[in-house]
Enzyme design. Structure first.
Site, PDB file in Angstrom:
ATOM      1  N   SER A  62      -2.347   0.357  -4.017  1.00 28.70           N
ATOM      2  CA  SER A  62      -2.988  -0.175  -2.818  1.00 28.70           C
ATOM      3  C   SER A  62      -4.179   0.665  -2.403  1.00 28.70           C
ATOM      4  O   SER A  62      -4.261   1.859  -2.701  1.00 28.70           O
ATOM      5  CB  SER A  62      -1.988  -0.215  -1.658  1.00 28.70           C
TER       6      SER A  62
HETATM    7  N1  SAH Z   1       3.536   1.227  -4.011  1.00 26.88           N
HETATM    8  C1  SAH Z   1       2.782   1.145  -5.237  1.00 26.88           C
HETATM    9  C2  SAH Z   1       1.982  -0.141  -5.367  1.00 26.88           C
HETATM   10  C3  SAH Z   1       2.830  -1.237  -5.664  1.00 26.88           C
HETATM   11  S1  SAH Z   1       2.174  -2.644  -6.465  1.00 26.88           S
HETATM   12  C4  SAH Z   1       1.880   2.331  -5.458  1.00 26.88           C
HETATM   13  O1  SAH Z   1       1.789   3.185  -4.570  1.00 26.88           O
HETATM   14  O2  SAH Z   1       1.289   2.403  -6.527  1.00 26.88           O
HETATM   15  C5  SAH Z   1       3.665  -3.574  -6.340  1.00 26.88           C
HETATM   16  C6  SAH Z   1       4.761  -3.160  -7.280  1.00 26.88           C
HETATM   17  O3  SAH Z   1       5.905  -3.927  -6.948  1.00 26.88           O
HETATM   18  C7  SAH Z   1       4.443  -3.441  -8.742  1.00 26.88           C
HETATM   19  O4  SAH Z   1       4.594  -2.285  -9.488  1.00 26.88           O
HETATM   20  C8  SAH Z   1       5.491  -4.497  -9.121  1.00 26.88           C
HETATM   21  O5  SAH Z   1       5.943  -4.387 -10.457  1.00 26.88           O
HETATM   22  C9  SAH Z   1       6.600  -4.194  -8.127  1.00 26.88           C
HETATM   23  N2  SAH Z   1       7.555  -5.280  -7.872  1.00 26.88           N
HETATM   24  C10 SAH Z   1       7.320  -6.611  -7.743  1.00 26.88           C
HETATM   25  N3  SAH Z   1       8.477  -7.270  -7.505  1.00 26.88           N
HETATM   26  C11 SAH Z   1       9.461  -6.319  -7.483  1.00 26.88           C
HETATM   27  C12 SAH Z   1      10.883  -6.369  -7.309  1.00 26.88           C
HETATM   28  N4  SAH Z   1      11.546  -7.510  -7.078  1.00 26.88           N
HETATM   29  N5  SAH Z   1      11.568  -5.213  -7.361  1.00 26.88           N
HETATM   30  C13 SAH Z   1      10.948  -4.026  -7.593  1.00 26.88           C
HETATM   31  N6  SAH Z   1       9.610  -3.926  -7.787  1.00 26.88           N
HETATM   32  C14 SAH Z   1       8.871  -5.060  -7.725  1.00 26.88           C
END
Ligand code: SAH
Length: 218
Positions: free
Chosen positions: A61
């Site tokens: 993000s």
């Molecule tokens: N917080 C992260 C950014 C996240 S992007 C950072 O600091 O880099 C969103 C993430 O959520 C992605 O890696 C994606 O694979 C994950 N995601 C999506 N659906 C999910 C689920 N049901 N359970 C766990 N992770 C999930």
């Protein structure tokens, strides 16, 4: 290359100037080397004002959103925090500098593995990572003082409310696949208060209580 000046400018101009004022959050962002969480080719852009690719079609993000979401959890230190969507691990690192324990769930094993490696190298030993569908939370480790979801949800899974401690806070982007509203729920015995914090655009929360893994389906 020394990124500490770029990092200070990022915190001043992108985060503090836009209204994130919690000293714990600003200090955590100053102390966390964001460039280690992006792919090498993007390191020079790691302190810029936009999301960046972290592999597997996922993004880290924008710094402002990380600051805003962390501040919204109203952490004082000592909390147990659940994060859904580990991604690069950057948000987990920020949380780990403030809370006493961070539990973070990622569905893509490769991302979880890379995040673990960077977090270990930085000495963030109070972060537990699980590879799983985070739409069901992490029941074995509940209750949590705060829960942060860093992927866009079609609606709020009931599990998150069930896994919140009394006076817990939940921050989650809710809306369509293409755009969401960042919401905060502050919950007590008498129910949850809901606030809208900002418009945002996250990658989709995929899974049992999220979006279907087939592109475009609810
Ligand atoms: N917080 C992260 C950014 C996240 S992007 C950072 O600091 O880099 C969103 C993430 O959520 C992605 O890696 C994606 O694979 C994950 N995601 C999506 N659906 C999910 C689920 N049901 N359970 C766990 N992770 C999930």
């Amino acid at each position: 290359m020394d990124f500490s000046i770029a990092r200070r400018i990022m915190v001043e101009r992108q985060v503090k100037a836009r209204g994130v004022s919690d000293p714990l959050v600003l200090e955590a962002m100053l102390q966390t080397p964001r460039h280690l969480f992006v792919e090498e080719a993007f390191q020079s852009q790691a302190y810029s004002d936009f999301p960046l690719p972290i592999g597997d079609k996922q993004t880290i993000s924008q710094p402002y959103i990380v600051g805003l979401m962390t501040q919204a959890l109203r952490l004082k230190g000592g909390e147990r925090v659940l994060e859904i969507g580990t991604g690069s691990g950057y948000q987990s690192a920020i949380l780990s500098r403030i809370a006493s324990r961070v539990y973070t769930v990622e569905r893509i094993p490769d991302l979880a593995r890379r995040a673990r490696r960077v977090l270990n190298s930085l000495g963030c030993h109070n972060v537990n990572i699980k590879v799983s569908d985070g739409t069901t939370g992490w029941a074995e480790e509940a209750p949590f003082d705060a829960i942060m979801v860093t992927a866009g949800a079609p609606s709020v899974p009931d599990e998150y409310f069930a896994q919140l401690a009394p006076d817990g806070r939940l921050v989650i982007p809710v809306g369509s696949r293409g755009g969401q509203v960042l919401k905060r729920f502050t919950c007590s015995d008498s129910g949850c208060m809901e606030e809208e914090l900002a418009d945002c655009r996250f990658v989709p929360l995929l899974g049992r209580h999220g979006w279907s893994e087939e592109e475009g389906k609810a």
